[in-house]
Write an enzyme that holds these catalytic residues in place. Structure first.
Site, PDB file in Angstrom:
ATOM      1  N   GLN A  55       2.607  -3.618  46.749  1.00  0.00           N
ATOM      2  CA  GLN A  55       1.427  -2.928  46.244  1.00  0.00           C
ATOM      3  C   GLN A  55       1.741  -2.066  45.030  1.00  0.00           C
ATOM      4  O   GLN A  55       0.940  -1.987  44.081  1.00  0.00           O
ATOM      5  CB  GLN A  55       0.809  -2.062  47.344  1.00  0.00           C
ATOM      6  CG  GLN A  55      -0.529  -1.447  46.938  1.00  0.00           C
ATOM      7  CD  GLN A  55      -1.114  -0.587  48.044  1.00  0.00           C
ATOM      8  OE1 GLN A  55      -0.612   0.507  48.307  1.00  0.00           O
ATOM      9  NE2 GLN A  55      -2.141  -1.097  48.711  1.00  0.00           N
ATOM     10  N   PHE A 114       0.879  -1.183   0.000  1.00  0.00           N
ATOM     11  CA  PHE A 114       0.000   0.000   0.000  1.00  0.00           C
ATOM     12  C   PHE A 114       0.908   1.223   0.000  1.00  0.00           C
ATOM     13  O   PHE A 114       1.564   1.510   1.011  1.00  0.00           O
ATOM     14  CB  PHE A 114      -0.874  -0.043   1.255  1.00  0.00           C
ATOM     15  CG  PHE A 114      -1.936   1.014   1.360  1.00  0.00           C
ATOM     16  CD1 PHE A 114      -3.149   0.867   0.708  1.00  0.00           C
ATOM     17  CD2 PHE A 114      -1.740   2.128   2.161  1.00  0.00           C
ATOM     18  CE1 PHE A 114      -4.149   1.821   0.847  1.00  0.00           C
ATOM     19  CE2 PHE A 114      -2.730   3.083   2.311  1.00  0.00           C
ATOM     20  CZ  PHE A 114      -3.942   2.929   1.645  1.00  0.00           C
ATOM     21  N   GLU A 116      -0.610   4.517   9.380  1.00  0.00           N
ATOM     22  CA  GLU A 116      -2.054   4.526   9.105  1.00  0.00           C
ATOM     23  C   GLU A 116      -2.771   5.646   9.861  1.00  0.00           C
ATOM     24  O   GLU A 116      -3.917   5.501  10.289  1.00  0.00           O
ATOM     25  CB  GLU A 116      -2.676   3.157   9.390  1.00  0.00           C
ATOM     26  CG  GLU A 116      -2.158   2.079   8.437  1.00  0.00           C
ATOM     27  CD  GLU A 116      -2.860   0.761   8.588  1.00  0.00           C
ATOM     28  OE1 GLU A 116      -4.084   0.745   8.772  1.00  0.00           O
ATOM     29  OE2 GLU A 116      -2.167  -0.279   8.501  1.00  0.00           O
ATOM     30  N   GLU A 130      -2.093  11.867  16.640  1.00  0.00           N
ATOM     31  CA  GLU A 130      -2.609  13.233  16.524  1.00  0.00           C
ATOM     32  C   GLU A 130      -3.657  13.344  15.419  1.00  0.00           C
ATOM     33  O   GLU A 130      -4.641  14.075  15.553  1.00  0.00           O
ATOM     34  CB  GLU A 130      -1.442  14.195  16.250  1.00  0.00           C
ATOM     35  CG  GLU A 130      -0.464  14.336  17.415  1.00  0.00           C
ATOM     36  CD  GLU A 130       0.453  13.143  17.591  1.00  0.00           C
ATOM     37  OE1 GLU A 130       1.076  13.025  18.666  1.00  0.00           O
ATOM     38  OE2 GLU A 130       0.553  12.305  16.651  1.00  0.00           O
ATOM     39  N   TRP A 151       8.565   5.108   3.256  1.00  0.00           N
ATOM     40  CA  TRP A 151       8.041   4.359   4.402  1.00  0.00           C
ATOM     41  C   TRP A 151       6.917   3.422   3.961  1.00  0.00           C
ATOM     42  O   TRP A 151       5.886   3.306   4.617  1.00  0.00           O
ATOM     43  CB  TRP A 151       7.578   5.305   5.509  1.00  0.00           C
ATOM     44  CG  TRP A 151       8.653   6.234   5.926  1.00  0.00           C
ATOM     45  CD1 TRP A 151       9.873   5.906   6.480  1.00  0.00           C
ATOM     46  CD2 TRP A 151       8.667   7.666   5.803  1.00  0.00           C
ATOM     47  NE1 TRP A 151      10.616   7.029   6.698  1.00  0.00           N
ATOM     48  CE2 TRP A 151       9.909   8.119   6.304  1.00  0.00           C
ATOM     49  CE3 TRP A 151       7.731   8.592   5.333  1.00  0.00           C
ATOM     50  CZ2 TRP A 151      10.237   9.467   6.324  1.00  0.00           C
ATOM     51  CZ3 TRP A 151       8.061   9.931   5.353  1.00  0.00           C
ATOM     52  CH2 TRP A 151       9.301  10.358   5.836  1.00  0.00           C
ATOM     53  N   PRO A 186       7.717  11.527   1.410  1.00  0.00           N
ATOM     54  CA  PRO A 186       8.567  12.294   2.325  1.00  0.00           C
ATOM     55  C   PRO A 186       7.891  13.535   2.888  1.00  0.00           C
ATOM     56  O   PRO A 186       8.116  13.902   4.039  1.00  0.00           O
ATOM     57  CB  PRO A 186       9.763  12.667   1.441  1.00  0.00           C
ATOM     58  CG  PRO A 186       9.836  11.575   0.431  1.00  0.00           C
ATOM     59  CD  PRO A 186       8.407  11.208   0.152  1.00  0.00           C
ATOM     60  N   SER A 245       2.185   6.992   1.660  1.00  0.00           N
ATOM     61  CA  SER A 245       3.035   8.007   2.292  1.00  0.00           C
ATOM     62  C   SER A 245       4.156   8.479   1.374  1.00  0.00           C
ATOM     63  O   SER A 245       4.668   7.736   0.532  1.00  0.00           O
ATOM     64  CB  SER A 245       3.652   7.454   3.576  1.00  0.00           C
ATOM     65  OG  SER A 245       2.656   7.187   4.541  1.00  0.00           O
TER      66      SER A 245
END
Length: 402
Positions: free
Chosen positions: A296, A115, A381, A385, A176, A120, A118
């Protein structure tokens, strides 16, 4: 299935997948070369029938597969997911000829898909991509239709050639890209209309042997095959278009809406593996006159790990069920599921490393492996953000629609 539990058959299937991953897939993963496609592993996924289920099952089944495989063999999970991500546009938007050529080979594990979205300068901002799909010079002209379509009257307009379908040349770079540069074909998103944002993008199915297409591997934190692709006037035609020209962003978003919850499932599988390793370690480790679990500070951290993992799992299942039910709220639910699950997995794995101490930092330790694996899903993907932006946009849109 209810919103809170799986059916016994689904639970049994998940257990079977974990066993297959541990006994049959993990040994093949160990033999693979880091940074390269493990074709033997992909072929085994095909022989087990798991790749075929990518195109015959719903989003929930995809999540169950990814979570179960990730628990025992992250390499197998990733190989399966990348086949699905690269080939789903062909399955959902391809022509009969495109599907007939590629999907049987993907299902069998003999063709590697990728796929390619993306770039740069266009990662999270996918609408800003710059890979150009320029009309062949012999096919360009000017038309008043361009003005009516909102384009400049000086912009080239593509018309069908007298001897065949419309033709473009792809020029630019992708970066990427998982499975690059070793994939057999790529779902490539390119700009066919300059200045049109998301509306001017077209999806193309590009076989790896097209002239002008080259690539190189990238050395990344996790040992998956990831690379960059260079397009030097790569020829494509209307026969290579997935969906419609200038409507490729719909192909991209349709694919991501399906796969985002399952990225969350991948994260949940890793979180559960880290949690189980921590339970075993803290129950058996002697410390301060007792076991680690008796402290604990430790037991409360383990409880928090379990709480967050289960909450993320339920949100992933809910988002997948919404997708399967064709719920209009899928973009928001998918974004929430990916966001919560990937951020949760980062927390759980990091806490597991802390509770294990230095041993978890040794190369080859399960948690050392998971620590490297868990970071990337918060970025690819759609970064965390971006998911928050999608959630807010959907919330305000619902408010305005009331």
């Amino acid at each position: 299935m209810t919103a809170f539990s799986l059916e016994p058959a689904q639970l049994a299937w998940c257990a079977e997948l974990r066993t297959l991953a541990a006994e049959r897939l993990h040994p093949l993963a160990d033999k693979g070369e880091p940074g390269h496609v493990n074709r033997a592993l992909v072929a085994e996924l095909g022989s087990l029938g798991l790749l075929g289920r990518l195109f015959t099952s719903g989003a929930l089944d995809l999540c169950l597969m990814r979570e179960s495989l990730a628990y025992a063999c992250t390499e197998a999970e990733t190989a399966l997911a990348l086949q699905g991500l690269g080939a789903h546009p062909v399955h959902a938007y391809g022509t009969a000829a495109q599907r007939a050529r590629w999907l049987p080979r993907v299902t069998a594990g003999t063709a590697i898909a990728a796929f390619a979205l993306s770039e740069p300068g266009a990662g999270s901002d996918a609408a800003a991509l710059e890979l150009r799909a320029e009309a062949d010079a012999a096919q360009t002209g000017r038309s008043s239709d361009a003005v009516r379509a909102g384009r400049s009257s000086d912009a080239p307009v593509l018309a069908a050639a007298p001897d065949g379908p419309a033709r473009w040349r792809l020029t630019g770079e992708k970066c990427w890209i998982s499975n690059a540069p070793e994939a057999d074909f790529y779902t490539v998103f390119a700009r066919t209309t300059p200045g049109a944002g998301a509306r001017g993008v077209t999806a193309f199915l590009v076989p790896a042997d097209r002239p002008g297409l080259t690539g190189r591997g990238l050395d990344m934190l996790s040992p998956h095959p990831i690379g960059a692709l260079d397009f030097d006037s790569v020829p494509v035609t209307a026969d290579d278009v997935l969906g419609e020209a200038d409507r490729g962003f719909r192909v991209a978003m349709g694919t991501l809406n399906l796969f985002r919850p399952s990225v969350g499932a991948f994260a949940v599988g890793m979180a559960q593996a880290a949690l189980d390793a921590t339970l075993a370690h803290t129950a058996g480790r002697d410390a301060f006159g007792g076991k680690l679990r008796d402290l604990q500070a430790v037991s409360h951290q383990v409880a928090e790990m379990a709480l967050r993992t289960e909450a993320a799992r339920l949100m992933v299942y809910a988002a997948a069920s919404a997708y399967d039910a064709d719920d209009p709220d899928v973009p928001r639910r998918s974004a929430m599921a990916k966001l919560l699950a990937t951020e949760t997995a980062q927390y759980v794995v990091d806490t597991a490393v802390q509770l294990h101490g230095a041993r978890a930092l040794q190369r080859g330790h399960l948690l050392e492996h998971l620590y490297r694996e868990v970071r990337a899903p918060r970025i690819y993907e759609g970064a965390s953000e971006v998911q928050r932006g999608i959630i807010a946009k959907e919330l305000y849109a619902r408010q305005e629609a009331r």
